[in-house]
Design a protein around this motif. Structure first.
Motif, PDB file in Angstrom:
ATOM      1  N   LEU A  28       0.992  -1.120  -0.033  1.00 56.40           N
ATOM      2  CA  LEU A  28      -0.019   0.025   0.120  1.00 56.40           C
ATOM      3  C   LEU A  28       1.130   1.265   0.123  1.00 56.40           C
ATOM      4  CD1 LEU A  28      -2.566  -0.748   2.759  1.00 56.40           C
ATOM      5  CD2 LEU A  28      -3.185  -0.434   0.383  1.00 56.40           C
ATOM      6  N   THR A  29       0.131   2.282  -0.610  1.00 54.84           N
ATOM      7  CA  THR A  29       0.975   3.430  -0.243  1.00 54.84           C
ATOM      8  C   THR A  29       0.818   4.087   1.105  1.00 54.84           C
ATOM      9  OG1 THR A  29      -0.672   4.914  -1.031  1.00 54.84           O
ATOM     10  CG2 THR A  29       0.743   4.106  -2.668  1.00 54.84           C
ATOM     11  N   VAL A  30       1.589   4.891   1.709  1.00 55.69           N
ATOM     12  CA  VAL A  30       1.242   5.566   2.914  1.00 55.69           C
ATOM     13  C   VAL A  30      -0.013   6.138   3.227  1.00 55.69           C
ATOM     14  CG1 VAL A  30       2.289   7.101   4.773  1.00 55.69           C
ATOM     15  CG2 VAL A  30       3.843   5.726   3.308  1.00 55.69           C
ATOM     16  N   ARG A  31      -0.268   6.887   1.886  1.00 59.46           N
ATOM     17  CA  ARG A  31      -1.529   7.583   1.728  1.00 59.46           C
ATOM     18  C   ARG A  31      -2.768   6.531   1.865  1.00 59.46           C
ATOM     19  NH1 ARG A  31      -2.288  12.153  -1.129  1.00 59.46           N
ATOM     20  NH2 ARG A  31      -0.357  11.959  -2.166  1.00 59.46           N
ATOM     21  N   GLU A  32      -2.736   5.566   1.460  1.00 56.14           N
ATOM     22  CA  GLU A  32      -3.857   4.599   1.305  1.00 56.14           C
ATOM     23  C   GLU A  32      -3.813   3.963   2.708  1.00 56.14           C
ATOM     24  OE1 GLU A  32      -3.886   2.671  -3.032  1.00 56.14           O
ATOM     25  OE2 GLU A  32      -2.365   1.964  -1.693  1.00 56.14           O
ATOM     26  N   MET A  33      -2.401   3.727   3.425  1.00 51.90           N
ATOM     27  CA  MET A  33      -2.856   3.229   4.752  1.00 51.90           C
ATOM     28  C   MET A  33      -3.405   4.172   5.654  1.00 51.90           C
ATOM     29  SD  MET A  33       0.513   1.513   6.868  1.00 51.90           S
ATOM     30  CE  MET A  33       1.760   2.826   6.206  1.00 51.90           C
ATOM     31  N   ILE A  34      -3.028   5.415   5.680  1.00 51.88           N
ATOM     32  CA  ILE A  34      -3.519   6.440   6.315  1.00 51.88           C
ATOM     33  C   ILE A  34      -5.036   6.625   6.341  1.00 51.88           C
ATOM     34  CG2 ILE A  34      -3.579   8.867   7.182  1.00 51.88           C
ATOM     35  CD1 ILE A  34      -0.441   8.800   6.414  1.00 51.88           C
ATOM     36  N   THR A  35      -5.417   6.697   5.096  1.00 57.21           N
ATOM     37  CA  THR A  35      -6.681   6.655   4.634  1.00 57.21           C
ATOM     38  C   THR A  35      -7.491   5.696   5.274  1.00 57.21           C
ATOM     39  OG1 THR A  35      -6.445   8.107   2.744  1.00 57.21           O
ATOM     40  CG2 THR A  35      -8.452   6.733   2.801  1.00 57.21           C
ATOM     41  N   ARG A  36      -7.131   4.482   5.030  1.00 51.91           N
ATOM     42  CA  ARG A  36      -7.847   3.163   5.642  1.00 51.91           C
ATOM     43  C   ARG A  36      -7.920   3.208   7.202  1.00 51.91           C
ATOM     44  NH1 ARG A  36      -6.474  -2.185   2.105  1.00 51.91           N
ATOM     45  NH2 ARG A  36      -6.752  -0.952  -0.051  1.00 51.91           N
ATOM     46  N   GLN A 103      11.301   4.723   8.379  1.00 51.64           N
ATOM     47  CA  GLN A 103      10.509   5.857   8.304  1.00 51.64           C
ATOM     48  C   GLN A 103       9.991   6.011   6.967  1.00 51.64           C
ATOM     49  OE1 GLN A 103      11.918   9.313  10.327  1.00 51.64           O
ATOM     50  NE2 GLN A 103      10.541  10.543   9.512  1.00 51.64           N
ATOM     51  N   ALA A 104       8.676   6.253   6.777  1.00 51.96           N
ATOM     52  CA  ALA A 104       7.991   6.514   5.473  1.00 51.96           C
ATOM     53  C   ALA A 104       8.405   8.015   5.165  1.00 51.96           C
ATOM     54  CB  ALA A 104       6.796   6.141   5.455  1.00 51.96           C
ATOM     55  N   GLU A 105       8.769   8.394   4.163  1.00 50.46           N
ATOM     56  CA  GLU A 105       9.216   9.652   3.726  1.00 50.46           C
ATOM     57  C   GLU A 105       8.005  10.644   3.103  1.00 50.46           C
ATOM     58  OE1 GLU A 105      12.223  11.147   4.904  1.00 50.46           O
ATOM     59  OE2 GLU A 105      12.815   9.249   5.443  1.00 50.46           O
ATOM     60  N   SER A 106       7.303   9.874   2.288  1.00 51.88           N
ATOM     61  CA  SER A 106       6.368  10.771   1.631  1.00 51.88           C
ATOM     62  C   SER A 106       4.849   9.770   1.523  1.00 51.88           C
ATOM     63  CB  SER A 106       6.575  11.090   0.316  1.00 51.88           C
ATOM     64  OG  SER A 106       6.562   9.955  -0.568  1.00 51.88           O
ATOM     65  N   LEU A 107       3.656  10.397   1.156  1.00 49.87           N
ATOM     66  CA  LEU A 107       2.585   9.961   1.141  1.00 49.87           C
ATOM     67  C   LEU A 107       2.538   8.795   0.029  1.00 49.87           C
ATOM     68  CD1 LEU A 107       0.112  12.688   1.705  1.00 49.87           C
ATOM     69  CD2 LEU A 107       0.535  10.839   3.313  1.00 49.87           C
ATOM     70  N   THR A 110       5.488   3.450  -1.390  1.00 45.59           N
ATOM     71  CA  THR A 110       4.995   2.313  -1.377  1.00 45.59           C
ATOM     72  C   THR A 110       5.476   1.333  -0.382  1.00 45.59           C
ATOM     73  OG1 THR A 110       4.109   2.345  -3.752  1.00 45.59           O
ATOM     74  CG2 THR A 110       4.198  -0.040  -2.741  1.00 45.59           C
ATOM     75  N   VAL A 111       4.859   0.750   0.572  1.00 49.65           N
ATOM     76  CA  VAL A 111       5.380   0.003   1.757  1.00 49.65           C
ATOM     77  C   VAL A 111       4.782  -1.468   1.652  1.00 49.65           C
ATOM     78  CG1 VAL A 111       5.894   1.970   3.268  1.00 49.65           C
ATOM     79  CG2 VAL A 111       3.677   0.692   3.177  1.00 49.65           C
ATOM     80  N   TRP A 112       5.629  -2.536   2.211  1.00 54.25           N
ATOM     81  CA  TRP A 112       5.193  -3.906   1.958  1.00 54.25           C
ATOM     82  C   TRP A 112       4.484  -4.281   3.558  1.00 54.25           C
ATOM     83  CZ3 TRP A 112       7.031  -8.112   5.218  1.00 54.25           C
ATOM     84  CH2 TRP A 112       6.270  -9.240   4.960  1.00 54.25           C
ATOM     85  N   LEU A 113       3.447  -4.858   3.485  1.00 52.18           N
ATOM     86  CA  LEU A 113       2.733  -5.180   4.562  1.00 52.18           C
ATOM     87  C   LEU A 113       2.367  -6.515   4.636  1.00 52.18           C
ATOM     88  CD1 LEU A 113       0.225  -1.989   4.469  1.00 52.18           C
ATOM     89  CD2 LEU A 113       2.220  -2.222   5.768  1.00 52.18           C
TER      90      LEU A 113
END
Length: 130
Positions: A28-36, A103-107, A110-113
């Motif tokens: 997921l992107t950091v943006r999608e993770m925060i949104t969810r 640490q995620a740098e931007s929204l 893409t991160v592995w979950l």
């Protein structure tokens, strides 16, 4: 469906909240993770309406309370507005996100979950007078 463990931590490393989020994909992107996360918190609060919202960011019409934010009078929270507040807070360093201790740098990162992944939201506290 796999569960992702999310920890809310202080800058000193104290865990102040723990929640689990169902995910259907390994990245997921950091943006999608925060949104969810935020939309899930808002939906849970709106369903139970107990007056104290325990979420990532403070709703506009609320006051800080022990273990959350108290809304007066008790009312529904706008999920879309909370989502925008959370994304803005991330961009303005109101909190940072660690995924698998990185640490995620931007929204748009893409991160592995996958299995065993951990996500920590570290809330930063503004210095008084400073």
């Amino acid at each position: 469906m796999p569960l992702l463990t999310i920890l809310d931590e202080t800058a000193s490393g104290s865990i102040i909240n723990r929640l689990e989020l169902e995910i259907s994909q390994e990245t997921l992107t950091v943006r999608e993770m925060i949104t969810r996360r935020v939309l899930g918190e808002v939906a849970a609060y709106n369903e139970r309406q107990n007056g104290v919202f325990q979420g990532l960011v403070q709703p506009t019409e609320s006051e800080r309370a022990l273990n959350g934010y108290k809304l007066r009078p008790t009312k529904r929270i706008d999920g879309e507005q909370q989502q925008y507040r959370a994304l803005e807070a991330f961009q303005q360093n109101g909190f940072f996100v660690l995924v698998n201790d990185r640490q995620a740098e931007s929204l748009d990162d893409t991160v592995w979950l996958g299995d065993g992944a951990t996500v920590s939201f570290v809330k930063l506290t503004p210095l008084v007078g400073g």
